[in-house]
Design a protein around this motif. Structure first.
Motif, PDB file in Angstrom:
ATOM      1  N   THR A  16     -13.520 -27.360  13.133  1.00 27.60           N
ATOM      2  CA  THR A  16     -13.722 -26.491  14.428  1.00 27.60           C
ATOM      3  C   THR A  16     -14.316 -27.410  15.543  1.00 27.60           C
ATOM      4  O   THR A  16     -14.024 -27.104  16.596  1.00 27.60           O
ATOM      5  CB  THR A  16     -14.346 -25.270  14.343  1.00 27.60           C
ATOM      6  N   LEU A  73     -12.906 -19.741  22.146  1.00 27.65           N
ATOM      7  CA  LEU A  73     -12.966 -19.097  20.739  1.00 27.65           C
ATOM      8  C   LEU A  73     -13.609 -20.015  19.817  1.00 27.65           C
ATOM      9  O   LEU A  73     -14.219 -19.435  18.875  1.00 27.65           O
ATOM     10  CB  LEU A  73     -11.236 -18.900  20.308  1.00 27.65           C
ATOM     11  N   SER A  74     -13.331 -21.059  19.968  1.00 26.20           N
ATOM     12  CA  SER A  74     -14.217 -22.397  19.198  1.00 26.20           C
ATOM     13  C   SER A  74     -15.693 -22.189  19.110  1.00 26.20           C
ATOM     14  O   SER A  74     -16.511 -22.179  17.982  1.00 26.20           O
ATOM     15  CB  SER A  74     -13.748 -23.711  19.324  1.00 26.20           C
ATOM     16  N   VAL A  76     -17.238 -19.650  20.130  1.00 25.66           N
ATOM     17  CA  VAL A  76     -17.685 -18.301  19.581  1.00 25.66           C
ATOM     18  C   VAL A  76     -17.786 -18.414  18.121  1.00 25.66           C
ATOM     19  O   VAL A  76     -18.719 -18.017  17.457  1.00 25.66           O
ATOM     20  CB  VAL A  76     -16.789 -17.293  20.075  1.00 25.66           C
ATOM     21  N   PHE A  77     -16.849 -19.089  17.462  1.00 27.91           N
ATOM     22  CA  PHE A  77     -16.994 -19.164  16.083  1.00 27.91           C
ATOM     23  C   PHE A  77     -18.139 -19.982  15.602  1.00 27.91           C
ATOM     24  O   PHE A  77     -18.881 -19.647  14.580  1.00 27.91           O
ATOM     25  CB  PHE A  77     -15.723 -19.706  15.492  1.00 27.91           C
ATOM     26  N   THR A 102     -10.442 -15.962  15.411  1.00 26.70           N
ATOM     27  CA  THR A 102     -10.735 -16.934  16.575  1.00 26.70           C
ATOM     28  C   THR A 102      -9.717 -18.076  16.584  1.00 26.70           C
ATOM     29  O   THR A 102      -9.392 -18.786  17.433  1.00 26.70           O
ATOM     30  CB  THR A 102     -12.413 -17.829  16.602  1.00 26.70           C
ATOM     31  N   SER A 106      -5.598 -18.780  18.925  1.00 30.21           N
ATOM     32  CA  SER A 106      -5.558 -20.101  19.530  1.00 30.21           C
ATOM     33  C   SER A 106      -4.292 -20.804  18.937  1.00 30.21           C
ATOM     34  O   SER A 106      -3.685 -21.569  19.652  1.00 30.21           O
ATOM     35  CB  SER A 106      -6.864 -20.866  19.026  1.00 30.21           C
TER      36      SER A 106
END
Length: 207
Positions: A16, A73-74, A76-77, A102, A106
């Motif tokens: 990630t 999104l990355s 967020v994770f 997430t 993507s």
């Protein structure tokens, strides 16, 4: 047999992080090439400003949008999985759901973007993209009387723009592959967590 899920979670976190770094680079290069095109299209004769409809920049805009969503999104994770406050390490199913939630959007967006940009790039000679145009004329030389033109009225930066455009496209393909690996690790990590928790319960019952 006891399975340690920690290496799987670590691998997913590393992937990630790579996705985040690559997406930031894609976002930067795509935005830069589009910015140069917009600034020079009406003044630089190498962009043929008399026929602006010849250029299709939707693929570049799609690369920017895809990279921006993936960056968000990355982050967020990574925040949810690394900040102890959220305690996802002990919430196995929730962690897997967040990971898939997430990565899947993507990955789908990256897949559509790669296909879309590839199709547009192969629409020449009816249309040209920033990539096809700069790569086509990056080694062309201006006429002798044009040698004294300012840098923003020549093709001196076409080589760099060509490489940046290619990096954004193939970088998005790389991100897609990394996201696929991350999704696989999400499932494997969840299974490993469940198995490890089950084995721990059995050991406690036997003791």
């Amino acid at each position: 047999m006891k399975i340690n899920p920690a290496p799987l979670h670590l691998a997913q976190t590393v992937i990630t992080g790579l996705v985040l770094a690559m997406s930031i680079a894609i976002l930067g290069t795509s935005a830069h090439t589009l910015d140069v095109f917009k600034k020079q299209q009406t003044s630089n004769p190498w962009w043929l400003p008399l026929w602006p409809q010849h250029f299709d920049v939707q693929g570049t805009k799609a690369l920017i949008a895809s990279a921006a969503v993936t960056v968000f999104l990355s982050i967020v994770f990574l925040v949810l999985s690394l900040v102890p406050k959220f305690n996802l390490a002990n919430k196995h199913t929730l962690r897997a759901l967040i990971a898939l939630g997430t990565t899947i959007p993507s990955a789908l967006l990256a897949l559509v973007t790669v296909i879309y940009a590839h199709v547009i790039n192969h629409d020449t000679p009816n249309h040209d993209t920033i990539q096809t145009w700069t790569c086509k004329y990056k080694n062309s030389k201006p006429l002798q009387q044009d040698l004294a033109l300012p840098a923003n009225m020549g093709n001196g930066n076409f080589g760099s723009l060509c490489m940046q455009s290619k990096f954004a496209l193939y970088g998005t393909l790389t991100v897609l592959l990394l996201l696929g690996g991350s999704m696989a690790l999400s499932v494997l990590g969840w299974l490993a967590d469940k198995w490890s928790a089950r084995q721990t319960r059995k050991e406690m019952e036997q003791s």
